[in-house]
Motif scaffolding. Structure first.
Motif, PDB file in Angstrom:
ATOM      1  N   LEU A  22      -0.002   1.311  -3.122  1.00  0.00           N
ATOM      2  CA  LEU A  22      -0.163   1.540  -1.686  1.00  0.00           C
ATOM      3  C   LEU A  22       1.010   2.348  -1.130  1.00  0.00           C
ATOM      4  O   LEU A  22       0.815   3.264  -0.322  1.00  0.00           O
ATOM      5  CB  LEU A  22      -0.312   0.217  -0.947  1.00  0.00           C
ATOM      6  CG  LEU A  22      -1.609  -0.544  -1.223  1.00  0.00           C
ATOM      7  CD1 LEU A  22      -1.576  -1.924  -0.564  1.00  0.00           C
ATOM      8  CD2 LEU A  22      -2.827   0.252  -0.772  1.00  0.00           C
ATOM      9  N   ASP A  23       2.213   2.050  -1.574  1.00  0.00           N
ATOM     10  CA  ASP A  23       3.388   2.796  -1.136  1.00  0.00           C
ATOM     11  C   ASP A  23       3.306   4.255  -1.590  1.00  0.00           C
ATOM     12  O   ASP A  23       3.555   5.171  -0.806  1.00  0.00           O
ATOM     13  CB  ASP A  23       4.653   2.133  -1.690  1.00  0.00           C
ATOM     14  CG  ASP A  23       5.919   2.813  -1.220  1.00  0.00           C
ATOM     15  OD1 ASP A  23       6.143   2.875   0.007  1.00  0.00           O
ATOM     16  OD2 ASP A  23       6.702   3.272  -2.074  1.00  0.00           O
ATOM     17  N   THR A  24       2.929   4.484  -2.839  1.00  0.00           N
ATOM     18  CA  THR A  24       2.817   5.849  -3.364  1.00  0.00           C
ATOM     19  C   THR A  24       1.746   6.648  -2.627  1.00  0.00           C
ATOM     20  O   THR A  24       1.960   7.811  -2.286  1.00  0.00           O
ATOM     21  CB  THR A  24       2.505   5.835  -4.876  1.00  0.00           C
ATOM     22  OG1 THR A  24       3.589   5.191  -5.551  1.00  0.00           O
ATOM     23  CG2 THR A  24       2.328   7.236  -5.429  1.00  0.00           C
ATOM     24  N   TRP A  29       0.621  11.040   0.786  1.00  0.00           N
ATOM     25  CA  TRP A  29      -0.184  11.551   1.892  1.00  0.00           C
ATOM     26  C   TRP A  29       0.721  12.143   2.969  1.00  0.00           C
ATOM     27  O   TRP A  29       0.492  13.260   3.445  1.00  0.00           O
ATOM     28  CB  TRP A  29      -1.028  10.416   2.443  1.00  0.00           C
ATOM     29  CG  TRP A  29      -1.907  10.751   3.617  1.00  0.00           C
ATOM     30  CD1 TRP A  29      -2.044  11.956   4.253  1.00  0.00           C
ATOM     31  CD2 TRP A  29      -2.787   9.858   4.294  1.00  0.00           C
ATOM     32  NE1 TRP A  29      -2.955  11.860   5.274  1.00  0.00           N
ATOM     33  CE2 TRP A  29      -3.420  10.578   5.323  1.00  0.00           C
ATOM     34  CE3 TRP A  29      -3.094   8.521   4.123  1.00  0.00           C
ATOM     35  CZ2 TRP A  29      -4.350   9.990   6.180  1.00  0.00           C
ATOM     36  CZ3 TRP A  29      -4.018   7.950   4.971  1.00  0.00           C
ATOM     37  CH2 TRP A  29      -4.639   8.675   5.993  1.00  0.00           C
ATOM     38  N   ILE A  30       1.774  11.418   3.339  1.00  0.00           N
ATOM     39  CA  ILE A  30       2.701  11.901   4.367  1.00  0.00           C
ATOM     40  C   ILE A  30       3.389  13.197   3.919  1.00  0.00           C
ATOM     41  O   ILE A  30       3.469  14.163   4.687  1.00  0.00           O
ATOM     42  CB  ILE A  30       3.753  10.823   4.708  1.00  0.00           C
ATOM     43  CG1 ILE A  30       3.079   9.663   5.453  1.00  0.00           C
ATOM     44  CG2 ILE A  30       4.901  11.405   5.529  1.00  0.00           C
ATOM     45  CD1 ILE A  30       3.949   8.421   5.590  1.00  0.00           C
ATOM     46  N   GLY A  33       0.538  15.911   3.258  1.00  0.00           N
ATOM     47  CA  GLY A  33      -0.380  16.090   4.380  1.00  0.00           C
ATOM     48  C   GLY A  33      -1.832  15.978   3.958  1.00  0.00           C
ATOM     49  O   GLY A  33      -2.737  16.246   4.747  1.00  0.00           O
ATOM     50  N   ASN A  34      -2.073  15.561   2.718  1.00  0.00           N
ATOM     51  CA  ASN A  34      -3.423  15.501   2.185  1.00  0.00           C
ATOM     52  C   ASN A  34      -3.702  14.098   1.637  1.00  0.00           C
ATOM     53  O   ASN A  34      -3.125  13.712   0.618  1.00  0.00           O
ATOM     54  CB  ASN A  34      -3.573  16.547   1.073  1.00  0.00           C
ATOM     55  CG  ASN A  34      -4.983  16.652   0.554  1.00  0.00           C
ATOM     56  OD1 ASN A  34      -5.784  15.738   0.676  1.00  0.00           O
ATOM     57  ND2 ASN A  34      -5.283  17.785  -0.054  1.00  0.00           N
ATOM     58  N   PRO A  35      -4.608  13.349   2.272  1.00  0.00           N
ATOM     59  CA  PRO A  35      -4.893  11.999   1.777  1.00  0.00           C
ATOM     60  C   PRO A  35      -5.520  11.983   0.383  1.00  0.00           C
ATOM     61  O   PRO A  35      -5.306  11.041  -0.374  1.00  0.00           O
ATOM     62  CB  PRO A  35      -5.855  11.422   2.820  1.00  0.00           C
ATOM     63  CG  PRO A  35      -6.446  12.604   3.512  1.00  0.00           C
ATOM     64  CD  PRO A  35      -5.407  13.687   3.453  1.00  0.00           C
ATOM     65  N   GLY A  42      -1.685   8.143  -6.482  1.00  0.00           N
ATOM     66  CA  GLY A  42      -1.711   6.681  -6.552  1.00  0.00           C
ATOM     67  C   GLY A  42      -2.647   6.179  -7.641  1.00  0.00           C
ATOM     68  O   GLY A  42      -2.314   5.245  -8.378  1.00  0.00           O
ATOM     69  N   GLY A  43      -3.791   6.811  -7.773  1.00  0.00           N
ATOM     70  CA  GLY A  43      -4.753   6.413  -8.808  1.00  0.00           C
ATOM     71  C   GLY A  43      -4.233   6.647 -10.214  1.00  0.00           C
ATOM     72  O   GLY A  43      -4.407   5.809 -11.101  1.00  0.00           O
TER      73      GLY A  43
END
Length: 142
Positions: A22-24, A29-30, A33-35, A42-43
């Motif tokens: 979750l942190d990664t 994303w931040i 800028g791309n979720p 993260g995956g």
């Protein structure tokens, strides 16, 4: 038969991976800028980090550092070195940009060290998988 301390290490691996992933995802994303990039990084870490974390737990299991706070600090530092290198390489590979990999890797150094230390302190207070081990190690302090 799987002994209880192996079950403990697996449980710690899974709980830490949830927190770490979750942190990664959020940091990636931040920074990018791309979720979607955050989710990809993260995956990918779910697999690599679970293997690396489990091995890290096994290595640290019987280390003779008696003071729990020092032990947790040393574990935090060694895990962060391994984890950051993994994040930098995965982020670089997935984003295609080495600078993005470095930004994500170094941003999580602070967040992950704090989260990991807290995770260790919580697990130190949980007896799951330690019933037999604690009986033979009366030196553990809070």
């Amino acid at each position: 038969m799987v002994t209880s301390h192996y079950k403990r290490h697996l449980a710690k691996t899974v709980t830490w991976r949830i927190v770490g992933t979750l942190d990664t995802i959020l940091l990636s994303w931040i920074i990018t800028g791309n979720p979607v990039t955050g989710l990809k990084i993260g995956g990918a870490e779910i697999i690599t980090k679970m293997v690396l974390y489990y091995l890290h737990e096994r290595i640290w299991f019987n280390r003779g550092i008696r003071d729990s706070r020092k032990r947790h600090l040393f574990k935090t530092l060694t895990w962060r070195a391994v984890g950051t290198l993994d994040t930098v390489l995965l982020s670089w590979f997935i984003s295609g940009n080495p600078l993005t990999g470095l930004k994500i890797g170094f941003a999580e150094v602070v967040t992950k060290m704090i989260l990991y230390y807290l995770h260790e302190r919580v697990w130190y207070r949980i007896n799951f998988g330690l019933e037999q081990h604690r009986e033979s190690r009366s030196w553990r302090k809070t």
